[in-house]
Scaffold this motif. Structure first.
Motif, mmCIF file in Angstrom:
data_model
loop_
_atom_site.group_PDB
_atom_site.id
_atom_site.type_symbol
_atom_site.label_atom_id
_atom_site.label_comp_id
_atom_site.label_asym_id
_atom_site.label_seq_id
_atom_site.Cartn_x
_atom_site.Cartn_y
_atom_site.Cartn_z
ATOM 1 N N MET A 136 26.261 36.953 61.807
ATOM 2 C CA MET A 136 26.840 35.793 61.639
ATOM 3 C C MET A 136 27.245 35.607 60.164
ATOM 4 O O MET A 136 26.604 35.312 59.344
ATOM 5 N N ARG A 137 28.436 35.672 59.856
ATOM 6 C CA ARG A 137 29.053 35.759 58.416
ATOM 7 C C ARG A 137 29.158 34.334 57.919
ATOM 8 O O ARG A 137 29.771 33.671 58.631
ATOM 9 N N ILE A 138 29.035 34.063 56.762
ATOM 10 C CA ILE A 138 29.112 32.743 56.174
ATOM 11 C C ILE A 138 30.611 32.783 55.533
ATOM 12 O O ILE A 138 31.133 33.613 54.658
ATOM 13 N N LYS A 139 31.392 31.583 55.848
ATOM 14 C CA LYS A 139 32.884 31.775 55.439
ATOM 15 C C LYS A 139 33.009 30.761 54.381
ATOM 16 O O LYS A 139 34.021 30.793 53.371
ATOM 17 N N ASP A 140 31.935 29.575 54.185
ATOM 18 C CA ASP A 140 32.336 28.648 53.147
ATOM 19 C C ASP A 140 30.901 28.040 52.823
ATOM 20 O O ASP A 140 29.920 28.038 53.679
ATOM 21 N N LEU A 141 30.781 27.922 51.559
ATOM 22 C CA LEU A 141 29.719 27.029 51.055
ATOM 23 C C LEU A 141 30.266 25.715 50.327
ATOM 24 O O LEU A 141 31.112 25.921 49.295
ATOM 25 N N ASP B 262 25.621 37.785 55.566
ATOM 26 C CA ASP B 262 24.885 37.332 57.023
ATOM 27 C C ASP B 262 23.940 36.198 57.065
ATOM 28 O O ASP B 262 22.892 36.260 56.353
ATOM 29 N N ALA B 263 24.322 35.215 57.760
ATOM 30 C CA ALA B 263 23.218 33.805 57.764
ATOM 31 C C ALA B 263 21.958 34.425 58.071
ATOM 32 O O ALA B 263 21.057 33.743 57.616
ATOM 33 N N PHE B 264 21.749 35.379 58.907
ATOM 34 C CA PHE B 264 20.332 35.980 59.342
ATOM 35 C C PHE B 264 19.755 36.529 58.062
ATOM 36 O O PHE B 264 18.495 36.696 58.106
ATOM 37 N N ARG B 265 20.420 37.272 57.185
ATOM 38 C CA ARG B 265 19.761 38.064 56.237
ATOM 39 C C ARG B 265 19.883 37.527 54.928
ATOM 40 O O ARG B 265 19.032 38.008 53.928
ATOM 41 N N ILE B 266 20.663 36.570 54.628
ATOM 42 C CA ILE B 266 20.900 36.088 53.145
ATOM 43 C C ILE B 266 19.460 35.614 52.403
ATOM 44 O O ILE B 266 19.361 35.831 51.438
ATOM 45 N N THR B 267 18.850 34.919 53.204
ATOM 46 C CA THR B 267 17.569 34.482 52.658
ATOM 47 C C THR B 267 16.556 35.333 52.292
ATOM 48 O O THR B 267 15.634 35.345 51.160
ATOM 49 N N GLY B 268 16.702 36.476 53.054
ATOM 50 C CA GLY B 268 16.218 37.533 52.754
ATOM 51 C C GLY B 268 16.589 38.377 51.288
ATOM 52 O O GLY B 268 15.803 38.664 50.170
ATOM 53 N N ALA C 149 19.849 25.258 55.072
ATOM 54 C CA ALA C 149 21.125 25.058 55.587
ATOM 55 C C ALA C 149 21.363 26.333 56.500
ATOM 56 O O ALA C 149 21.724 26.272 57.765
ATOM 57 N N CYS C 150 20.811 27.500 56.047
ATOM 58 C CA CYS C 150 20.837 28.816 56.868
ATOM 59 C C CYS C 150 20.088 28.633 58.397
ATOM 60 O O CYS C 150 20.604 28.966 59.376
ATOM 61 N N LEU C 151 18.838 27.852 58.171
ATOM 62 C CA LEU C 151 17.970 27.595 59.375
ATOM 63 C C LEU C 151 18.758 26.800 60.306
ATOM 64 O O LEU C 151 18.823 27.062 61.747
ATOM 65 N N ASP C 152 19.469 25.754 59.766
ATOM 66 C CA ASP C 152 20.113 24.969 60.595
ATOM 67 C C ASP C 152 21.107 25.727 61.410
ATOM 68 O O ASP C 152 21.696 25.509 62.429
ATOM 69 N N LEU C 153 21.978 26.403 60.649
ATOM 70 C CA LEU C 153 23.301 27.112 60.979
ATOM 71 C C LEU C 153 22.752 28.051 62.077
ATOM 72 O O LEU C 153 23.332 27.923 63.395
ATOM 73 N N ILE C 154 21.795 28.571 62.063
ATOM 74 C CA ILE C 154 21.285 29.863 62.911
ATOM 75 C C ILE C 154 20.851 28.912 64.390
ATOM 76 O O ILE C 154 21.072 29.262 65.347
ATOM 77 N N GLY C 155 19.810 27.795 63.983
ATOM 78 C CA GLY C 155 19.681 27.066 64.954
ATOM 79 C C GLY C 155 20.827 26.581 65.995
ATOM 80 O O GLY C 155 20.578 26.510 66.954
ATOM 81 N N ARG C 156 21.610 25.870 65.288
ATOM 82 C CA ARG C 156 22.673 25.460 66.026
ATOM 83 C C ARG C 156 23.566 26.423 66.636
ATOM 84 O O ARG C 156 23.906 26.424 67.996
#
Ligand code: GKR
Ligand code: MG
Length: 433
Positions: A1-6, A69-75, A115-122
Motif C-alpha cells: 500500500m503506497r503512500i501518496k501524501d503526507l 509502502d505503509a507496511f514497511r516504512i516504519t522498518g 499514522a501508518c498503523l491507523d492507515l493499515i488498520g483502516r
C-alpha cells in the motif's frame, strides 16, 4: 500500500492556566495532526507535539515517505526511534516535555508509526491494538489528573474562556476540582501535579484527597523534580499511608542518582512507596543505571516520546523482566492522541496503573468527528472499527489551524508564561524546596 501524501496540520487549542514545576501553561496549547494518504485514498491519522519544530521534522521526511509502502516504512525509518546519541543524554529534567531536541527523532517516528498503523488498520478493518498483537483489555482505565491552576479555561482576548474549576491553589479547591472530575468522568485513581506550592501544602492536599475519597482510591503526586532528596524523603514519610498500596511518588527529585537516593532513604525508614518517573527515565539507555540503583519502580511510558507504540510494548516487557511496573504519562492532547494511548495501553502487558490523561482539561476544542470522546466509568473502550477508530472533523481542523495562524505561540514555554502572567522574575530553579 503506497503512500501518496503526507500532510501536517499545526493547530492551537485553548488550554487553562495550569501550573507545574516547569511553570505555567500558555492560553493555547499547540499540537500537530498528521495525515498519511494511500494511493487508494485511505487516510491514516496521528496527533503529536505542537508548534514549528515537530511540524518541520515531519515535513523533512516527506521525500522518504512519499511512494513508500505503509507496511514497511516504519522498518526503514527505525533508526529515528533511537534518538540522538542513543538516548542517554535525553531527559525531561530541565527541558519542558516535547521541547528536548534530543528526543525529536523518537517523537517524529512515533507520529509516523501511529499514522501508518491507523492507515493499515483502516485498510484491513482491524483496530490498532489488534495489529499490535491483540488487545489484553477491552477498556483502558485513566486517572483524574488534578492541577494547581489560576482562574479561567484558556484562550485570549475575545476568545478567553471560563472553566468550572476556577482558581485552585488550596487543598480544598483541589478536592473540589477532583470531585467534579470524578463525578463527570468516573475516574477511580487520582494524580496531583505538585511542585507548585510549599510541599507542606501539597502534603495537605493529598491528605484531604484521601480523607474525601477514602483508601480505595489510589493517589499519586508528581512535583517534576522540584524537591531535594531530603524534602522528597520528608514527603514520602509524611504520605506513607496515603501513597502506599496502589499509589506512587512520581519524580520527586532530579535524575537517576537523586531518585535512587530517595529510594534508599525511604527503604531505610521502612517505607516501600514505589517511585515512578517520566523525567529521570525517558529512554531505553536510562534503564540499566536505573535498574542498577533501583532508582525507579514504575516507568511512565508515552508512545509520543518513547519512539512509538511498539517501543512502548518493548518497554513493558523490559520492565517486567527487571521487576518494574509500567504506567502511562500524558501531556496536553486531543482525541486522536487519547485513542492512540488507549490502543497501545490495551495491547501492552504489565501496564498495572490507570493511565494519565490531560483530556478533561480541553473541553471546547476537538478535531474528531462527533466531538469529545466519552469516558465510561473512567475508562476508554476500544471501538469496534479499523485503525484508531476516530475520524477527523475537517471543519474543526480548519478552525484550529486558523487559530494557530493568528496566535504568536510556536513552542511550549512554561517558564516564559510564568514571567508574562504571574511573576516577571520567575525562573525554574531545581530543586526549589
Ligand atoms: O502538563 O504541565 C503539564 C505536565 O507537567 C506535563 O507536561 C508533564 O509532562 O504530566 C507530565 C508529567 O507527568 O510529568
Ligand atoms: Mg510526571
Amino acid at each position: 500500500m503506497r503512500i501518496k501524501d503526507l500532510r501536517v496540520h499545526s493547530i492551537a487549542i485553548a488550554d487553562p492556566p495550569l501550573r507545574s514545576s516547569y511553570g505555567l501553561h500558555a492560553p493555547y496549547a499547540l499540537r500537530n495532526i498528521v495525515e498519511l494518504e494511500s494511493e487508494d485514498g485511505i487516510v491514516g491519522i496521528a496527533e503529536t507535539y505542537g508548534g514549528e519544530g515537530p511540524a518541520l521534522a515531519l515535513r523533512r521526511l516527506r521525500r522518504r515517505v512519499l511512494g513508500a509502502d505503509a507496511f514497511r516504512i516504519t522498518g526503514d525509518l527505525l533508526d529515528l526511534a533511537e534518538g540522538q546519541g542513543g538516548g542517554a543524554e535525553r531527559s525531561h529534567t530541565m527541558s519542558t516535555p516535547g521541547e528536548n531536541p534530543l528526543d525529536a527523532g523518537p517523537r517524529t517516528y512515533a507520529a509516523l508509526e501511529t499514522a501508518c498503523l491507523d492507515l493499515i488498520g483502516r485498510s484491513v478493518g482491524v483496530p490498532v491494538c489488534d495489529l499490535l498483537g491483540g488487545r489484553l483489555r477491552a477498556a483502558v482505565p485513566f486517572s483524574a489528573y488534578a492541577f494547581y491552576k489560576h482562574a479561567g479555561g484558556g484562550g485570549e482576548g475575545a476568545d478567553a474562556r471560563e472553566d468550572k474549576y476556577g482558581e485552585c491553589l488550596t487543598p480544598g479547591s483541589i478536592v473540589g476540582q477532583v470531585r467534579s472530575m470524578v463525578a463527570e468522568y468516573g475516574f477511580r485513581d487520582i494524580k496531583l501535579k505538585g511542585g507548585v506550592l510549599d510541599p507542606q501544602e501539597e502534603i495537605e492536599a493529598i491528605r484531604q484527597l484521601r480523607e474525601h475519597f477514602g483508601p480505595d482510591v489510589p493517589l499519586r503526586i508528581d512535583p517534576n523534580s522540584a524537591w531535594t532528596v531530603e524534602t522528597s524523603v520528608r514527603v514520602g514519610e509524611s504520605l506513607r499511608g496515603e501513597l502506599d498500596g496502589d499509589g506512587y511518588l512520581e519524580d520527586p527529585a532530579a535524575g537517576i542518582d537523586g531518585m535512587a537516593a530517595v529510594r534508599r532513604k525511604l527503604l531505610e525508614r521502612g517505607i516501600g512507596t514505589p517511585l515512578a518517573s517520566n523525567v529521570a527515565v525517558t529512554s531505553f539507555a536510562h534503564l540499566p543505571e536505573s535498574v542498577r540503583q533501583d532508582a525507579v519502580q514504575v516507568v511512565l511510558c508515552d508512545h509520543h516520546f518513547w519512539g512509538g507504540m511498539r517501543q512502548v510494548q518493548h518497554l513493558g516487557r523490559l520492565c517486567q523482566t527487571f521487576g518494574m511496573a509500567l504506567s502511562m504519562h500524558s501531556n496536553t492532547h486531543l482525541g486522536v492522541s487519547l485513542m492512540a494511548m488507549a490502543h497501545v495501553a490495551a495491547a501492552t502487558k504489565n501496564l498495572a496503573y490507570a493511565c494519565d490523561t490531560h483530556y478533561p482539561w480541553q473541553t471546547a476544542d476537538e478535531v474528531i468527528e462527533g466531538g469529545r470522546i466519552a469516558f465510561e466509568q473512567g475508562a476508554i473502550r476500544i471501538p469496534d472499527k479499523g485503525g484508531l477508530g476516530v475520524d477527523l472533523d475537517y471543519d474543526q481542523l480548519a478552525r484550529l489551524k486558523e487559530r494557530y495562524e493568528t496566535i504568536p505561540y510556536r513552542r511550549r514555554d512554561d517558564e516564559g508564561e510564568m514571567r508574562k502572567h504571574i511573576d516577571p522574575f520567575w525562573r525554574r530553579v531545581l530543586p526549589r524546596w
